[in-house]
Motif scaffolding. Structure first.
Motif, PDB file in Angstrom:
ATOM      1  N   LEU A  90       7.495  -2.293  -1.005  1.00 15.85           N
ATOM      2  CA  LEU A  90       7.940  -3.419  -1.843  1.00 15.85           C
ATOM      3  C   LEU A  90       8.847  -2.986  -2.983  1.00 15.85           C
ATOM      4  CD1 LEU A  90       4.898  -5.715  -2.683  1.00 15.85           C
ATOM      5  CD2 LEU A  90       6.681  -6.050  -0.984  1.00 15.85           C
ATOM      6  N   GLY A 121      -3.637   0.341   3.110  1.00 14.27           N
ATOM      7  CA  GLY A 121      -3.907  -0.329   4.378  1.00 14.27           C
ATOM      8  C   GLY A 121      -3.957   0.737   5.467  1.00 14.27           C
ATOM      9  N   SER A 178      -4.220  -4.856   6.530  1.00 13.09           N
ATOM     10  CA  SER A 178      -5.516  -4.862   5.854  1.00 13.09           C
ATOM     11  C   SER A 178      -6.315  -6.118   6.189  1.00 13.09           C
ATOM     12  CB  SER A 178      -5.291  -4.708   4.351  1.00 13.09           C
ATOM     13  OG  SER A 178      -6.531  -4.527   3.715  1.00 13.09           O
ATOM     14  N   ARG A 227     -12.125  -2.080  -1.671  1.00 11.71           N
ATOM     15  CA  ARG A 227     -11.271  -2.138  -2.855  1.00 11.71           C
ATOM     16  C   ARG A 227     -11.503  -3.342  -3.752  1.00 11.71           C
ATOM     17  NH1 ARG A 227      -8.082  -0.244   0.977  1.00 11.71           N
ATOM     18  NH2 ARG A 227      -7.228  -2.255   1.565  1.00 11.71           N
ATOM     19  N   VAL A 246      -6.812  -9.439   4.759  1.00  2.80           N
ATOM     20  CA  VAL A 246      -6.231 -10.785   4.873  1.00  2.80           C
ATOM     21  C   VAL A 246      -5.052 -10.780   5.853  1.00  2.80           C
ATOM     22  CG1 VAL A 246      -5.091 -12.656   3.609  1.00  2.80           C
ATOM     23  CG2 VAL A 246      -6.961 -11.386   2.530  1.00  2.80           C
ATOM     24  N   TYR A 258      -5.105  -7.371 -13.977  1.00  3.35           N
ATOM     25  CA  TYR A 258      -4.933  -7.922 -12.622  1.00  3.35           C
ATOM     26  C   TYR A 258      -4.636  -9.424 -12.697  1.00  3.35           C
ATOM     27  CZ  TYR A 258      -6.246  -9.529  -7.914  1.00  3.35           C
ATOM     28  OH  TYR A 258      -6.264 -10.130  -6.677  1.00  3.35           O
ATOM     29  N   HIS A 288     -12.677  -3.969   3.347  1.00  2.00           N
ATOM     30  CA  HIS A 288     -12.415  -2.668   2.720  1.00  2.00           C
ATOM     31  C   HIS A 288     -13.281  -2.541   1.466  1.00  2.00           C
ATOM     32  CE1 HIS A 288     -10.201  -5.007  -0.174  1.00  2.00           C
ATOM     33  NE2 HIS A 288      -9.424  -5.485   0.756  1.00  2.00           N
ATOM     34  N   LYS A 340      -1.122 -11.509 -11.572  1.00  2.00           N
ATOM     35  CA  LYS A 340      -1.038 -12.636 -10.629  1.00  2.00           C
ATOM     36  C   LYS A 340      -0.385 -13.846 -11.309  1.00  2.00           C
ATOM     37  CE  LYS A 340      -2.751 -10.943  -6.804  1.00  2.00           C
ATOM     38  NZ  LYS A 340      -1.890 -10.777  -5.626  1.00  2.00           N
ATOM     39  N   VAL A 396     -12.523 -12.504  -1.340  1.00  2.00           N
ATOM     40  CA  VAL A 396     -12.428 -12.553   0.121  1.00  2.00           C
ATOM     41  C   VAL A 396     -13.401 -11.539   0.720  1.00  2.00           C
ATOM     42  CG1 VAL A 396     -10.871 -12.435   2.092  1.00  2.00           C
ATOM     43  CG2 VAL A 396      -9.958 -13.035  -0.169  1.00  2.00           C
ATOM     44  N   LEU A 424       1.252 -10.639   0.464  1.00  2.00           N
ATOM     45  CA  LEU A 424      -0.119 -10.206   0.152  1.00  2.00           C
ATOM     46  C   LEU A 424      -0.165  -8.904  -0.625  1.00  2.00           C
ATOM     47  CD1 LEU A 424      -1.653 -10.709   3.725  1.00  2.00           C
ATOM     48  CD2 LEU A 424      -1.839 -12.293   1.806  1.00  2.00           C
ATOM     49  N   ASP A 460       4.091  -3.017   5.733  1.00  2.00           N
ATOM     50  CA  ASP A 460       3.125  -2.335   4.864  1.00  2.00           C
ATOM     51  C   ASP A 460       3.648  -0.927   4.578  1.00  2.00           C
ATOM     52  OD1 ASP A 460      -0.176  -3.202   4.578  1.00  2.00           O
ATOM     53  OD2 ASP A 460       0.479  -1.252   3.813  1.00  2.00           O
TER      54      ASP A 460
HETATM   55  N1  LIG Z   1      -9.679  -9.163  -1.179  1.00  2.00           N
HETATM   56  C1  LIG Z   1     -10.016 -10.018  -2.153  1.00  2.00           C
HETATM   57  O1  LIG Z   1     -11.183 -10.172  -2.496  1.00  2.00           O
HETATM   58  C2  LIG Z   1      -8.961 -10.861  -2.806  1.00  2.00           C
HETATM   59  C3  LIG Z   1      -9.344 -11.890  -3.680  1.00  2.00           C
HETATM   60  C4  LIG Z   1      -8.357 -12.649  -4.296  1.00  2.00           C
HETATM   61  C5  LIG Z   1      -7.026 -12.381  -4.045  1.00  2.00           C
HETATM   62  N2  LIG Z   1      -6.688 -11.365  -3.203  1.00  2.00           N
HETATM   63  C6  LIG Z   1      -5.281 -11.063  -2.949  1.00  2.00           C
HETATM   64  O2  LIG Z   1      -5.047 -11.184  -1.579  1.00  2.00           O
HETATM   65  C7  LIG Z   1      -4.077 -10.236  -1.160  1.00  2.00           C
HETATM   66  C8  LIG Z   1      -4.551  -9.496   0.075  1.00  2.00           C
HETATM   67  O3  LIG Z   1      -5.845  -8.992  -0.116  1.00  2.00           O
HETATM   68  P1  LIG Z   1      -6.397  -7.817   0.802  1.00  2.00           P
HETATM   69  O4  LIG Z   1      -7.829  -7.643   0.419  1.00  2.00           O
HETATM   70  O5  LIG Z   1      -6.037  -8.015   2.221  1.00  2.00           O
HETATM   71  O6  LIG Z   1      -5.529  -6.670   0.140  1.00  2.00           O
HETATM   72  P2  LIG Z   1      -5.494  -5.118   0.378  1.00  2.00           P
HETATM   73  O7  LIG Z   1      -5.587  -4.498  -0.935  1.00  2.00           O
HETATM   74  O8  LIG Z   1      -6.462  -4.674   1.377  1.00  2.00           O
HETATM   75  O9  LIG Z   1      -4.085  -5.014   1.064  1.00  2.00           O
HETATM   76  C9  LIG Z   1      -2.920  -4.896   0.424  1.00  2.00           C
HETATM   77  C10 LIG Z   1      -1.975  -4.209   1.375  1.00  2.00           C
HETATM   78  O10 LIG Z   1      -0.769  -4.031   0.672  1.00  2.00           O
HETATM   79  C11 LIG Z   1      -0.250  -2.767   1.002  1.00  2.00           C
HETATM   80  N3  LIG Z   1       0.633  -2.333  -0.073  1.00  2.00           N
HETATM   81  C12 LIG Z   1       0.288  -1.920  -1.322  1.00  2.00           C
HETATM   82  N4  LIG Z   1       1.382  -1.573  -2.000  1.00  2.00           N
HETATM   83  C13 LIG Z   1       2.438  -1.790  -1.197  1.00  2.00           C
HETATM   84  C14 LIG Z   1       3.838  -1.604  -1.344  1.00  2.00           C
HETATM   85  N5  LIG Z   1       4.360  -1.114  -2.467  1.00  2.00           N
HETATM   86  N6  LIG Z   1       4.637  -1.921  -0.305  1.00  2.00           N
HETATM   87  C15 LIG Z   1       4.120  -2.379   0.860  1.00  2.00           C
HETATM   88  N7  LIG Z   1       2.806  -2.574   1.061  1.00  2.00           N
HETATM   89  C16 LIG Z   1       1.974  -2.266   0.037  1.00  2.00           C
HETATM   90  C17 LIG Z   1      -1.467  -1.879   1.146  1.00  2.00           C
HETATM   91  O11 LIG Z   1      -1.209  -0.707   1.909  1.00  2.00           O
HETATM   92  C18 LIG Z   1      -2.461  -2.822   1.819  1.00  2.00           C
HETATM   93  O12 LIG Z   1      -2.425  -2.737   3.226  1.00  2.00           O
HETATM   94  C19 LIG Z   1      -3.775  -9.373  -2.385  1.00  2.00           C
HETATM   95  O13 LIG Z   1      -2.606  -9.882  -2.982  1.00  2.00           O
HETATM   96  C20 LIG Z   1      -4.940  -9.622  -3.303  1.00  2.00           C
HETATM   97  O14 LIG Z   1      -4.583  -9.489  -4.659  1.00  2.00           O
HETATM   98  C21 LIG Z   1      -7.620 -10.612  -2.557  1.00  2.00           C
END
Ligand SMILES: NC(=O)c1ccc[n+]([C@@H]2O[C@H](COP(=O)([O-])OP(=O)(O)OC[C@H]3O[C@@H](n4cnc5c(N)ncnc54)[C@H](O)[C@@H]3O)[C@@H](O)[C@H]2O)c1
Length: 340
Positions: free
Chosen positions: A72, A51, A24, A204, A26, A166, A202, A170, A196, A91, A46
């Motif tokens: 996970l 993702g 995804s 989400r 990050v 949420y 994406h 965390k 981010v 992540l 993943d």
């Molecule tokens: N995007 C933001 O704005 C933001 C802001 C603050 C913190 N974060 C944190 O940063 C991290 C990454 O953000 P992102 O936007 O890249 O996240 P995302 O939601 O796009 O990606 C999360 C990934 O985790 C995978 N996933 C979900 N459940 C899973 C499981 N059970 N087993 C294996 N993989 C699994 C998903 O398929 C996805 O590819 C997350 O922990 C999020 O909470 C994100």
């Protein structure tokens, strides 16, 4: 004065790094940087729940990249995945919208999933864990104003339940890291990302979704919507800066600490809409329209900002990408996507 705790710094050039939730935003940018830093192998784990292969397609075929479909929630898979791994960037998680739509999965993945990963890291003596946390640990709503510093409290007054859940998930993840450090000596750094945004965005994350929705409306010739008076604050961080923070944390001696990872400066919704309008060379006027009551939009009570000086001292990181440049990069990427 008590001596500051120091932990293991990974030599990235010799390391095997696993990214959990890699397919995804990050994760894919972090993998790019780890390859640049010379990592021996980068494992992209993943379950592809949301993702996609698209996000990591440019990495597939690189001999130092291994794509691993695993979940996970299955500890045996994580035990196998973390064998001979030097560092983990954790992540995989559900965000606020996920807690609104599928709260059972969100609770499982963010809490038990994090615990499973820490347990696998303990068993396989992983040298360093970087745990992706969020500014959601400060909460939302009317209590949010001023500087959100790392030892600040959690606020929930007036916030939607999904946002509180949420943030609390965390906090649970962070505290599980601390417990694994105290009980088992596992080195970790918690990075509290602010919202981010960037290339491979994406739909989400509630706040970056606002940039995309605004852009989508303007492209269709519709007036962008302002949910309030335009003075509501947001603090974003560009994904390339987040990826640099992940890599910096792995390579630093910092341990048992949580630091903010935020962009150079906060922005108001009014300024953000103007950046999108300027990019689109549009003179449409924003329309003030409060969100419907069930919208999960993360509004703040007052002007706030998220200082990142502690990250500078602890992991030698500071943000580089300012909002104007970051929004232009995101929208240019989006346009390229549309052009096929
Ligand atoms: N995007 C933001 O704005 C933001 C802001 C603050 C913190 N974060 C944190 O940063 C991290 C990454 O953000 P992102 O936007 O890249 O996240 P995302 O939601 O796009 O990606 C999360 C990934 O985790 C995978 N996933 C979900 N459940 C899973 C499981 N059970 N087993 C294996 N993989 C699994 C998903 O398929 C996805 O590819 C997350 O922990 C999020 O909470 C994100």
């Amino acid at each position: 004065m008590t001596e500051k705790k120091r932990g293991k710094a990974l030599n990235l050039g010799e390391s095997r790094i696993l990214i959990a939730g890699a397919a995804s935003l990050v994760g894919s940018h972090t993998a790019d940087l780890l390859l640049e830093a010379g990592a021996r192998e980068v494992i992209l784990l993943d379950n592809f729940a949301f993702g996609s292969m698209d996000a990591i397609a440019h990495l597939v075929g690189n001999p130092r990249i291994k794509v691993l479909r695993a979940d996970l929630m299955r500890l045996p898979d994580l035990l196998a995945a973390t064998e001979n791994v030097d560092g983990v960037v954790h992540l995989a998680a559900y965000m606020t919208l996920g807690f609104a739509q599928t709260p059972w999965q969100a609770v499982d993945v963010n809490i038990r999933g994090a615990q499973n990963m820490l347990e696998a890291c303990r068993v396989n003596k992983v040298g360093k864990v970087v745990f992706a946390s969020s500014n959601a640990v400060y909460g939302y709503g009317s209590g949010i104003h001023g500087a959100l510093v790392e030892n600040g409290p959690f606020h929930s007054e007036g916030a939607p339940p999904a946002a509180i859940l949420y943030g609390v998930s965390k906090i649970m993840g962070e505290q599980l890291c601390r417990q694994y450090h105290q009980k088992h000596g596992l080195d970790y750094v918690v990075l509290r990302y602010s919202t981010v945004y960037g290339e491979r965005q994406h739909y989400r994350a509630a706040n970056s979704l606002y940039i995309m929705e605004t852009y989508d409306r303007v492209k269709k010739g519709e007036r962008p919507l302002l949910p309030g008076d335009g003075k509501d604050t947001k603090h974003f961080v560009h994904v390339s800066d987040v990826a640099r923070a992940n890599v910096a944390a792995l390579g630093s001696t910092a341990t048992d600490i949580a630091v903010n990872v935020s962009g150079p400066e906060p922005i108001t919704t009014g300024e953000l809409v103007k950046l999108v309008l300027d990019y689109c060379k549009s003179d449409l006027q924003p329309e003030v329209k409060p969100d419907p009551p069930d919208t999960v939009r993360l509004t703040s009570g007052g002007a706030f900002h998220i200082p990142h000086e502690l990250a500078g001292r602890e992991i030698g990181w500071q943000p580089e990408v300012r909002m104007k440049e970051g929004v232009e990069r995101l929208l240019a990427w989006r346009e390229a996507q549309e052009a096929g």
